[in-house]
Structures are given as C-alpha cells and as structure tokens.
Design a protein around this motif. Sequence first.
Motif, PDB file in Angstrom:
ATOM      1  N   LEU A   1     -11.196 -35.493 -21.249  1.00 18.73           N
ATOM      2  CA  LEU A   1     -10.507 -34.555 -20.666  1.00 18.73           C
ATOM      3  C   LEU A   1      -9.038 -35.199 -20.583  1.00 18.73           C
ATOM      4  CD1 LEU A   1     -12.418 -33.142 -17.767  1.00 18.73           C
ATOM      5  CD2 LEU A   1     -11.979 -31.811 -19.863  1.00 18.73           C
ATOM      6  N   ARG A   2      -7.951 -34.212 -20.811  1.00 20.69           N
ATOM      7  CA  ARG A   2      -6.677 -34.798 -20.801  1.00 20.69           C
ATOM      8  C   ARG A   2      -6.244 -34.593 -19.178  1.00 20.69           C
ATOM      9  NH1 ARG A   2      -2.744 -34.983 -24.396  1.00 20.69           N
ATOM     10  NH2 ARG A   2      -3.878 -34.064 -25.823  1.00 20.69           N
ATOM     11  N   GLY A   3      -5.496 -35.689 -18.691  1.00 27.71           N
ATOM     12  CA  GLY A   3      -4.891 -35.808 -17.404  1.00 27.71           C
ATOM     13  C   GLY A   3      -3.381 -35.943 -17.551  1.00 27.71           C
ATOM     14  N   ASP A   4      -2.775 -35.723 -16.358  1.00 32.99           N
ATOM     15  CA  ASP A   4      -1.113 -35.855 -16.287  1.00 32.99           C
ATOM     16  C   ASP A   4      -0.695 -37.054 -16.768  1.00 32.99           C
ATOM     17  OD1 ASP A   4      -1.419 -33.286 -15.000  1.00 32.99           O
ATOM     18  OD2 ASP A   4      -1.418 -34.225 -13.066  1.00 32.99           O
ATOM     19  N   HIS A   5      -1.419 -38.126 -16.644  1.00 34.20           N
ATOM     20  CA  HIS A   5      -0.718 -39.532 -17.153  1.00 34.20           C
ATOM     21  C   HIS A   5      -1.727 -40.078 -18.300  1.00 34.20           C
ATOM     22  CE1 HIS A   5       1.710 -38.929 -13.732  1.00 34.20           C
ATOM     23  NE2 HIS A   5       0.414 -38.903 -12.929  1.00 34.20           N
ATOM     24  N   THR A   6      -2.451 -39.399 -18.971  1.00 33.91           N
ATOM     25  CA  THR A   6      -3.285 -39.927 -19.907  1.00 33.91           C
ATOM     26  C   THR A   6      -2.539 -39.845 -21.473  1.00 33.91           C
ATOM     27  OG1 THR A   6      -4.362 -37.720 -20.730  1.00 33.91           O
ATOM     28  CG2 THR A   6      -5.604 -39.397 -19.240  1.00 33.91           C
ATOM     29  N   GLY A   7      -2.888 -40.571 -22.566  1.00 34.91           N
ATOM     30  CA  GLY A   7      -2.419 -40.626 -23.741  1.00 34.91           C
ATOM     31  C   GLY A   7      -1.452 -42.111 -24.085  1.00 34.91           C
ATOM     32  N   PRO A   8      -0.942 -42.248 -25.027  1.00 34.08           N
ATOM     33  CA  PRO A   8      -0.263 -43.470 -25.609  1.00 34.08           C
ATOM     34  C   PRO A   8       0.882 -43.890 -24.649  1.00 34.08           C
ATOM     35  CG  PRO A   8      -0.018 -41.791 -27.131  1.00 34.08           C
ATOM     36  CD  PRO A   8      -0.990 -41.236 -26.332  1.00 34.08           C
ATOM     37  N   ALA A   9       1.840 -42.700 -24.411  1.00 32.16           N
ATOM     38  CA  ALA A   9       3.140 -42.995 -23.743  1.00 32.16           C
ATOM     39  C   ALA A   9       3.020 -43.877 -22.426  1.00 32.16           C
ATOM     40  CB  ALA A   9       4.025 -41.586 -23.522  1.00 32.16           C
ATOM     41  N   PRO A  10       2.285 -43.537 -21.445  1.00 33.97           N
ATOM     42  CA  PRO A  10       2.224 -44.254 -20.363  1.00 33.97           C
ATOM     43  C   PRO A  10       1.819 -45.877 -20.757  1.00 33.97           C
ATOM     44  CG  PRO A  10       1.143 -42.387 -19.686  1.00 33.97           C
ATOM     45  CD  PRO A  10       1.475 -42.256 -21.360  1.00 33.97           C
ATOM     46  N   MET A  11       0.921 -46.014 -21.539  1.00 36.13           N
ATOM     47  CA  MET A  11       0.200 -47.292 -21.834  1.00 36.13           C
ATOM     48  C   MET A  11       1.520 -48.161 -22.625  1.00 36.13           C
ATOM     49  SD  MET A  11      -2.133 -47.344 -20.276  1.00 36.13           S
ATOM     50  CE  MET A  11      -2.483 -48.955 -20.757  1.00 36.13           C
ATOM     51  N   THR A  12       2.113 -47.363 -23.578  1.00 38.18           N
ATOM     52  CA  THR A  12       3.351 -47.956 -24.261  1.00 38.18           C
ATOM     53  C   THR A  12       4.448 -48.430 -23.252  1.00 38.18           C
ATOM     54  OG1 THR A  12       2.935 -46.427 -26.251  1.00 38.18           O
ATOM     55  CG2 THR A  12       5.069 -47.689 -25.779  1.00 38.18           C
ATOM     56  N   GLY A  13       4.792 -47.958 -22.486  1.00 41.48           N
ATOM     57  CA  GLY A  13       5.598 -48.143 -21.146  1.00 41.48           C
ATOM     58  C   GLY A  13       5.062 -49.327 -20.492  1.00 41.48           C
ATOM     59  N   LEU A  14       3.893 -49.328 -20.432  1.00 38.33           N
ATOM     60  CA  LEU A  14       3.366 -50.384 -19.362  1.00 38.33           C
ATOM     61  C   LEU A  14       3.309 -51.658 -20.302  1.00 38.33           C
ATOM     62  CD1 LEU A  14       1.874 -51.373 -16.878  1.00 38.33           C
ATOM     63  CD2 LEU A  14      -0.231 -50.815 -18.222  1.00 38.33           C
ATOM     64  N   LEU A  15       3.070 -51.700 -21.404  1.00 38.73           N
ATOM     65  CA  LEU A  15       2.975 -52.764 -22.229  1.00 38.73           C
ATOM     66  C   LEU A  15       4.170 -53.454 -22.638  1.00 38.73           C
ATOM     67  CD1 LEU A  15      -0.034 -52.057 -24.557  1.00 38.73           C
ATOM     68  CD2 LEU A  15       0.121 -53.885 -23.169  1.00 38.73           C
TER      69      LEU A  15
END
Length: 296
Positions: free
Chosen positions: A172-186
């Motif tokens: 299920l998709r969430g408001d903060h799922t997907g590669p963009a937040p993880m890219t920013g975190l890394l």
Amino acid sequence: MIQPPAGDDDVPRYWRELGLPGLVDVHVHFLPERVQAKVWQYFADAETHYGAPWPVTYALPVDERLAVLARLGVRAFPTLPYPHKPGMAGWLNEQAAAFAGEHPQVLQSATFYPEPEASGYVEEALDAGARVFKVHVQVGRFDPRDPLLDPVWARLERTGAPVVIHCGSGPLRGDHTGPAPMTGLLERFPRLQLVIAHLGMPEYGAFLELAERYERVHLDTTMFATDFTERLMPFDRSLLPRLAALRDKVLLGSDFPAIPYPYAHQLAALHRLDLGEDWLRAVLWDNGARLFDVGH
C-alpha cells in the motif's frame, strides 16, 4: 542440479545441498500478543485493504511458531516490532529485549517513532543489546526525514546498527513511501546501514539504485518474486543482472508468520530467478551471518 524445496519439510534438504548450516532470515515478526492479534485481524480483512485475500499461513501460538522456524533451519531471526503512534516504541523495545533474552536464536530488535523521547529510548535499546531496528514508514505514517529523528539516525549511523525499513509503496502506498524520502535521508546520513524491506516493492529499480550507490544499503527479499507478489507488483526481469551484481547486499527475508503461502515458497521463488547457487548461498546465509555475526 539442486532442486528447490517442494514444501516446508523439504527446506532443510535444500539448504544442506547448498552447503549451508541453515538460514538467516532478517524479516521475521514476533509481536506482543495484543498487537499480534490486531495485525492478524488486519490481514483477515485484507480483501478490503488490498483487493485480494491474505490468509496468514502461520497464525499459531508463539511456541509453535518458534518450532516451525527451528524445523525449517532458521538459525537467526529478529522480531521487528514497529509502532503506529507515539508512546509505543519504548515498551515495544522492552518486550523485544525480554523475548530475545529467552531465545538465543533471536536477534534483539528495537524500533522508534518521531517523538522527542526517541533518542533517549534508542540509546537505552542499544545499551540493552539491540542488534537491529525496524521502521515502517507506511504504517507509522511519518517522513523518515522528520527532524525529531535526526539524532536517532546520527547515532545509528555511528554504531552501524542495521535498520530494516519498509519504505517502498507496496503493498500500500503511504504519504511518505517511495524512493524520494529515502534518497533524502541517505544524502544526509550516507553511512546508515539500511536494509530495504521487500526489495523496495514496487519501486524495485529505484531501490536497487540506492543499494548500488550507498555502501551500507542492503535489500531484503521479503515476499519478493513469490506468486502472490508477482500478481500485484511484478518485478521487471530486465533488472535481474543488477540484482545479481548486488549479491553481497541482498538478504533473505520472509515476513513470517504473516505470509499467505508456505515458507518454502519464498525459497523456491528465489531459486527460480536462476541467479546461481553462489547467489543463493550469499542471500540465504552468508550476508545475514556476516551482518549479524552469526557463527556456524
């Protein structure tokens, strides 16, 4: 030619023929009783959430679930608690520590949530022996880049403690799922030892890229390539060469006990990728044993 396991009873034959001492599964859940009951009820209503039934194959008492893993030959596994609201993580960590203390095969697990207390209880969990953390971005409904988590990520980056993180948009998709937040975190914490759950489904290619780019980013195989997942979120087979090249960064994960098929099917699904026995040995044992210092 080694044949894939025909069923759970056949799993020990399979890993023995691969020359392994067993399996290391980095994605197993043992939750407090009332939390586990709510999770299983959620899956009982899966047709409402996912549009497809999700029968839990191993909805068993704790002792019976432990016995199943022992028969399969799973030598080490975490319990991976995760909160869905503030105020839960501390007591989940205490429960997980107590459970690990009673069962030596368990990798002591902990979790956290964006709240002012997070850095304190994460430090306490590390002091108490936590070896792996779990984060579920979709269930928790938070951005992993939340400033409240900056001291937590900084501490985990320094310690190198692995974090199994469900951050892809499947099932299920969430408001903060997907590669963009993880890219920013890394980009802010490039030395985090992350284990991307479910191979990042369905954004497989983007998460393969993160594993290629960042030295300590791993992927777990939870539900990956199974018949169930292929119907919902198929893997583009043109990505197989990249997955093969990441052999030393891919870890066996299953999502036991809440899987809608026998455990053996996950192993058979990986086998039929036809990436070779060396890849299978690395994924089923070597990589997890190295990451968690599991001896033979």
